[in-house]
Design an enzyme around this catalytic site. Structure first.
Site, PDB file in Angstrom:
ATOM      1  CB  CYS A 193      -1.267  -0.196   0.625  1.00  0.00           C
ATOM      2  SG  CYS A 193      -2.145   0.676   1.028  1.00  0.00           S
ATOM      3  CD  GLU A 207      -1.925  -5.723   5.919  1.00  0.00           C
ATOM      4  OE1 GLU A 207      -1.619  -4.465   5.901  1.00  0.00           O
ATOM      5  OE2 GLU A 207      -1.003  -6.229   4.550  1.00  0.00           O
ATOM      6  CG  HIS A 223      -3.220  -2.847   3.314  1.00  0.00           C
ATOM      7  ND1 HIS A 223      -2.976  -2.757   4.385  1.00  0.00           N
ATOM      8  CD2 HIS A 223      -4.082  -1.732   2.076  1.00  0.00           C
ATOM      9  CE1 HIS A 223      -2.672  -1.508   4.211  1.00  0.00           C
ATOM     10  NE2 HIS A 223      -3.810  -0.948   3.232  1.00  0.00           N
TER      11      HIS A 223
END
Length: 245
Positions: free
Chosen positions: A105, A211, A209
């Site tokens: 990001c 994660e 993102h």
């Protein structure tokens, strides 16, 4: 071989903050996560780079546009100039040492600025055509729009597909990319979704993102695992060179 992975945090009111999920992922991959404060002295940053096996650049607030020779426009949000300065120096020194970098990001944007590129301060104010909703109104693990991955890139080798869905939480984006960085993925509206280096061991940045997709998406797990694998290879190669001296 346990690796030391540097993680860059965000900051609010002089307090560092970074989502726990980043450290959890690194530990799940048997690496040691190390949160990096914003230091300024050249010799301190040099020492940090010497000790790190890889760099993980996380998301966060906006980037000061004066770093790419622009003044702030309407739509620019909160900036942390100290973070911008630190991360650029850190990234450049990691590149000089050919140590792996994975940026997400905001991280993909500062990676691009650190390598001579530029960016949109606010895509909805600077791009006149209709854009996708890049600031999704959904759970963080919801994959809201598609991206197209270029064949022959590192990202394509990891994902093994040309089209995939990603989550999306940004209003800034990369605009021009300078060699040795190349664009490896775009959204259907032309927004750059990933970049990578053609001259380094592993330097990959993604606009989404990952994660929040780590637990559910096989391709995302491969992305993280490849980053760690490249860190291991770089460390092993460095140790072998020292032993032969």
């Amino acid at each position: 071989m346990q690796l030391l992975i540097g993680i860059t945090p965000n900051m609010k009111d002089d307090q560092y903050n970074v989502a726990q999920i980043h450290s959890d992922i690194m530990e799940d991959l048997d690496a040691i996560p190390f949160i990096l404060p914003y230091v300024e002295k050249e010799k301190t940053i040099d020492s940090v780079v010497t000790k790190l096996d890889g760099l993980y650049v996380t998301g966060g607030d906006d980037i000061d546009p004066t770093f790419f020779n622009e003044e702030p426009i309407e739509g620019l949000r909160y900036i942390i100039r100290k973070r911008d300065m630190f991360e650029q120096k850190l990234i450049q020194k990691m590149l000089q040492q050919n140590k792996p970098i994975f940026a997400i990001c905001r991280g993909v944007q500062i990676l691009n600025i650190a390598t001579g590129g530029d960016m949109y301060q606010h895509i909805y104010g600077q791009i006149k055509k209709q854009l996708l909703q890049h600031e999704q109104c959904a759970n963080r693990n919801h994959q809201s729009h598609f991206i197209t991955i270029k064949e022959g890139t590192i990202l394509y080798e990891m994902m093994q597909k040309k089209r995939m869905k990603v989550n999306s939480f940004h209003h800034q984006a990369n605009r021009k990319v300078k060699q040795p960085m190349i664009v490896s993925a775009t959204a259907s509206d032309g927004i750059i979704e990933a970049i990578e280096s053609t001259a380094h061991n592993f330097v990959v940045g993604v606009q989404w993102h990952p994660e929040f997709l780590y637990e559910t998406d096989i391709g995302t797990r491969t992305l993280y695992k490849t980053f760690i694998k490249k860190c291991e290879e770089r460390k092993r190669s460095s140790e072998n060179r020292r032993h032969t001296l």
